[in-house]
Write a protein that holds these residues in place. Sequence first.
Motif, short mmCIF file in Angstrom:
data_model
loop_
_atom_site.label_atom_id
_atom_site.label_comp_id
_atom_site.label_asym_id
_atom_site.label_seq_id
_atom_site.Cartn_x
_atom_site.Cartn_y
_atom_site.Cartn_z
N GLU A 17 -1.55 -39.77 -16.93
CA GLU A 17 -0.38 -40.04 -17.77
C GLU A 17 -0.14 -41.55 -17.89
O GLU A 17 0.17 -42.07 -18.96
CB GLU A 17 0.85 -39.35 -17.17
N THR A 18 -0.33 -42.28 -16.79
CA THR A 18 -0.13 -43.72 -16.80
C THR A 18 -1.14 -44.40 -17.72
O THR A 18 -0.79 -45.30 -18.49
CB THR A 18 -0.28 -44.28 -15.37
N LEU A 19 -2.41 -43.98 -17.64
CA LEU A 19 -3.45 -44.57 -18.49
C LEU A 19 -3.15 -44.35 -19.96
O LEU A 19 -3.25 -45.27 -20.78
CB LEU A 19 -4.81 -43.97 -18.12
N SER A 34 -0.26 -43.65 -21.39
CA SER A 34 0.98 -44.33 -21.80
C SER A 34 0.77 -45.84 -21.93
O SER A 34 1.29 -46.47 -22.85
CB SER A 34 2.10 -44.05 -20.78
N SER A 35 0.00 -46.43 -21.01
CA SER A 35 -0.21 -47.88 -21.04
C SER A 35 -0.94 -48.33 -22.30
O SER A 35 -0.82 -49.48 -22.72
CB SER A 35 -0.98 -48.32 -19.80
N GLN A 36 -1.72 -47.42 -22.90
CA GLN A 36 -2.46 -47.78 -24.11
C GLN A 36 -1.84 -47.15 -25.36
O GLN A 36 -2.45 -47.16 -26.44
CB GLN A 36 -3.92 -47.34 -23.97
N ASN A 37 -0.61 -46.63 -25.20
CA ASN A 37 0.13 -46.04 -26.32
C ASN A 37 -0.68 -44.97 -27.05
O ASN A 37 -0.71 -44.92 -28.29
CB ASN A 37 0.55 -47.14 -27.31
N THR A 78 -0.67 -38.01 -12.46
CA THR A 78 0.08 -39.24 -12.72
C THR A 78 -0.80 -40.36 -13.26
O THR A 78 -0.44 -41.06 -14.21
CB THR A 78 0.77 -39.72 -11.43
N SER A 79 -1.98 -40.54 -12.68
CA SER A 79 -2.86 -41.63 -13.12
C SER A 79 -3.32 -41.42 -14.56
O SER A 79 -3.51 -42.37 -15.32
CB SER A 79 -4.07 -41.76 -12.19
#
Length: 466
Positions: free
Chosen positions: A8-10, A12-15, A5-6
């Motif tokens: 994927e979050t990283l 996604s947050s930076q596109n 999850t971490s």
Amino acid sequence: MPVPTSVETLLSSQNITYDLASTAFEGEDPLIWHQQHLRQQGAARSILLQDDIGRVQVVLGADRLLDLTAVNRHLNRELRAADASALQQFCEANQFQSVPALPQVAGLLTLVDEQLLERDSLLLDSGDDTQLIRVHGNEFQQILKDAVVCQLSAPLAPLEADDSDADDLAQIEGAISNFTQLRIRQRLEETLELPPLSDTAQRIIKLRVDPNADISDLAQIVETDPSLAAQVVSWAASPYYSAPGKIKSIHDAIVRVLGFDMVLNLALGLALGKTLHLPKDGPSGELPYWQQAVYMAATIEGLVTAIPRESRPSFGMAYLTGLLHNFGALIMAEVFPPYYAQFCRLSEANPHVTPQTIERHILNMSRDQIASKLMELWSMPEEVVTGLRHQSNPNYHGENAIYAKLVYLARMLLRQHNIGTGPCESIPDSLLDELQLTRAKAEATVANVIESSDDLEHIASALNQN
């Protein structure tokens, strides 16, 4: 299975646009497969370092060797690789199977090897052993906003090149010459002859080449060295050999339990081991010298027994080679202590790299080269000299190659049980075929050794005390 999850979050947050490169698991051990897959794909991996200040993450190619000195020089710190328990705790807390090759994925200060920026596209360890992340080079650079990019690695390929045909003497002399510039003054001959062989070792070597030697000759030599005599009797009396009745003498140990060849080679191995001091330092998690030696010798003992009788090599030579397989580490620690300390730290930080590769990076020679050359100067049997020199090369096919192949196989089998240092590697079928062993027999051999660990450690503890 999705990436952690971490991660994927990283992304996604930076596109960040990325693909998952999933590969079906091949083999029997997921850890071995994952390490080899990263290397074969030229993927980037992450290494966790720590010191009293805290943890640091380093991202570099799996085909590179991390230069820990460069990292510490850049940060002005004294970082070393996180130990196994700290690494496991970190991965469990973040739900990783391995540390993802993404900067600051867990909020840590991250160093990235500048060599990665030269690639048009990258494969990254995702933190999940079953898949890699594929990103474009420009996308990867976008992630590096808060990371430190610097030169911190060396390519592994030149260090791993087959050196079977190398001129060992010239290479060692060249390395010694370089050490002179670094305040190491001994000439090669002085280095390799210090300290001198003990009287016991010299007498056993002479006995070894005497065709008329018998049990009385051997018993007399061993009995003149009280420490050695006690060790031989302790070995014979150990539960590992299940000898009936009490061992009353060296003669008894030879005749009833161990046999002439076994005691001759055991005594020689122990006498040589006493010639040098045991290192006080060592890579984190590595077993003490004699414990490794005992495990290796016992494993080779079982492997030789499993080979068809008509194809077996000399049992005594194989056993002695196994007992002395790590003798080069003693030489390194004795003669070049600052470089041995550097080796230990680099070994911890590069678990995907063999000890010999790291030694070539530091010293331009390996423990196998210097140990075999020393054995040659001491007039040790050619089987042992060859076995030590080529123990890291399963493809060596010269005379006495079987002894080197047995050591290589035993080391890989033990490594799969977390004994020893270096990468876990799959054992090629071709090697087993050459030795006329089945994979089932080889694995059963090491399983028996592991089951006897208490008995073997009892033997090794007595040797360590010496």
